[in-house]
Design a protein around this motif. Structure first.
Motif, PDB file in Angstrom:
ATOM      1  N   HIS A  63     -10.447   2.059   5.684  1.00 51.99           N
ATOM      2  CA  HIS A  63      -9.730   1.834   7.030  1.00 51.99           C
ATOM      3  C   HIS A  63      -8.256   1.128   6.521  1.00 51.99           C
ATOM      4  O   HIS A  63      -7.431   1.483   7.056  1.00 51.99           O
ATOM      5  CB  HIS A  63     -10.573   0.705   7.822  1.00 51.99           C
ATOM      6  N   ALA A  77      -6.126   3.997   4.858  1.00 50.12           N
ATOM      7  CA  ALA A  77      -5.690   4.960   5.881  1.00 50.12           C
ATOM      8  C   ALA A  77      -4.815   4.368   6.867  1.00 50.12           C
ATOM      9  O   ALA A  77      -3.641   5.237   7.004  1.00 50.12           O
ATOM     10  CB  ALA A  77      -6.881   5.537   6.719  1.00 50.12           C
ATOM     11  N   ALA A  78      -4.699   3.246   7.202  1.00 51.68           N
ATOM     12  CA  ALA A  78      -3.464   2.391   7.705  1.00 51.68           C
ATOM     13  C   ALA A  78      -2.560   2.373   6.864  1.00 51.68           C
ATOM     14  O   ALA A  78      -1.084   2.759   7.618  1.00 51.68           O
ATOM     15  CB  ALA A  78      -4.236   1.197   8.145  1.00 51.68           C
ATOM     16  N   ALA A 126      -0.858   6.166   6.881  1.00 48.62           N
ATOM     17  CA  ALA A 126      -0.579   6.783   7.977  1.00 48.62           C
ATOM     18  C   ALA A 126       0.899   7.086   8.363  1.00 48.62           C
ATOM     19  O   ALA A 126       1.705   6.044   7.948  1.00 48.62           O
ATOM     20  CB  ALA A 126      -1.071   5.950   9.093  1.00 48.62           C
ATOM     21  N   ASP A 174       7.074   9.006   6.099  1.00 43.81           N
ATOM     22  CA  ASP A 174       6.024   9.757   6.250  1.00 43.81           C
ATOM     23  C   ASP A 174       5.049   9.719   5.075  1.00 43.81           C
ATOM     24  O   ASP A 174       5.151   9.325   4.169  1.00 43.81           O
ATOM     25  CB  ASP A 174       6.780  11.232   6.512  1.00 43.81           C
ATOM     26  N   GLU A 175       3.948  10.703   5.552  1.00 46.61           N
ATOM     27  CA  GLU A 175       2.901  10.624   4.656  1.00 46.61           C
ATOM     28  C   GLU A 175       3.373  11.274   3.160  1.00 46.61           C
ATOM     29  O   GLU A 175       2.606  10.828   2.370  1.00 46.61           O
ATOM     30  CB  GLU A 175       1.721  11.571   5.280  1.00 46.61           C
ATOM     31  N   LYS A 193       0.603  17.051   1.358  1.00 48.50           N
ATOM     32  CA  LYS A 193       1.571  16.491   2.398  1.00 48.50           C
ATOM     33  C   LYS A 193       2.852  17.314   2.473  1.00 48.50           C
ATOM     34  O   LYS A 193       3.686  16.944   3.192  1.00 48.50           O
ATOM     35  CB  LYS A 193       1.591  15.056   2.119  1.00 48.50           C
TER      36      LYS A 193
END
Length: 114
Positions: A33, A36-37, A40, A45-46, A76
């Motif tokens: 979690h 992922a945060a 994000a 950007d990713e 990506k």
């Protein structure tokens, strides 16, 4: 290193995390979690975040992290050139780190010991 070797090392990491999740599900879920945060899209950007992570993985001399973030940067949309430039920046930071310690701590040690 062949692509199969790279993929195998990253897959081994993922399998290891899966085994850890069996024993410590709350911790692994919290880690996923959190990461992922962090990855994000936001102001960065990713792709940019993956390039940063690649540089940190290189600086930390973490092979699996390096391989993983190259894969993710490509996924990506990073180009080979962008990945190589991120590698060059990590190299500059690493050598700058040694230089900064040399001109501060080493000089201080020399002054106090001589």
């Amino acid at each position: 290193m062949h692509q199969a070797d790279s993929l195998q090392k990253v897959d081994s990491y993922k399998v290891g995390v899966g085994h850890m999740k069996e024993l410590m599900p709350t911790m692994v879920e919290a880690y996923h979690h959190f990461t992922a945060a962090c990855f994000a899209p936001g102001a960065l950007d990713e792709k940019q975040k993956q390039l940063i992570a690649l540089g940190i993985g290189l600086f930390a001399n973490n092979e699996v992290c390096t391989l993983y973030h190259v894969q993710e940067a490509l996924a990506k949309g990073a180009s080979r050139q962008e990945i190589l430039e991120a590698t060059a920046v990590a190299s500059a930071v690493a050598s700058g780190h040694a230089m900064s310690q040399g001109v501060t701590r080493v000089e201080q040690a020399l002054d106090s010991l001589t």
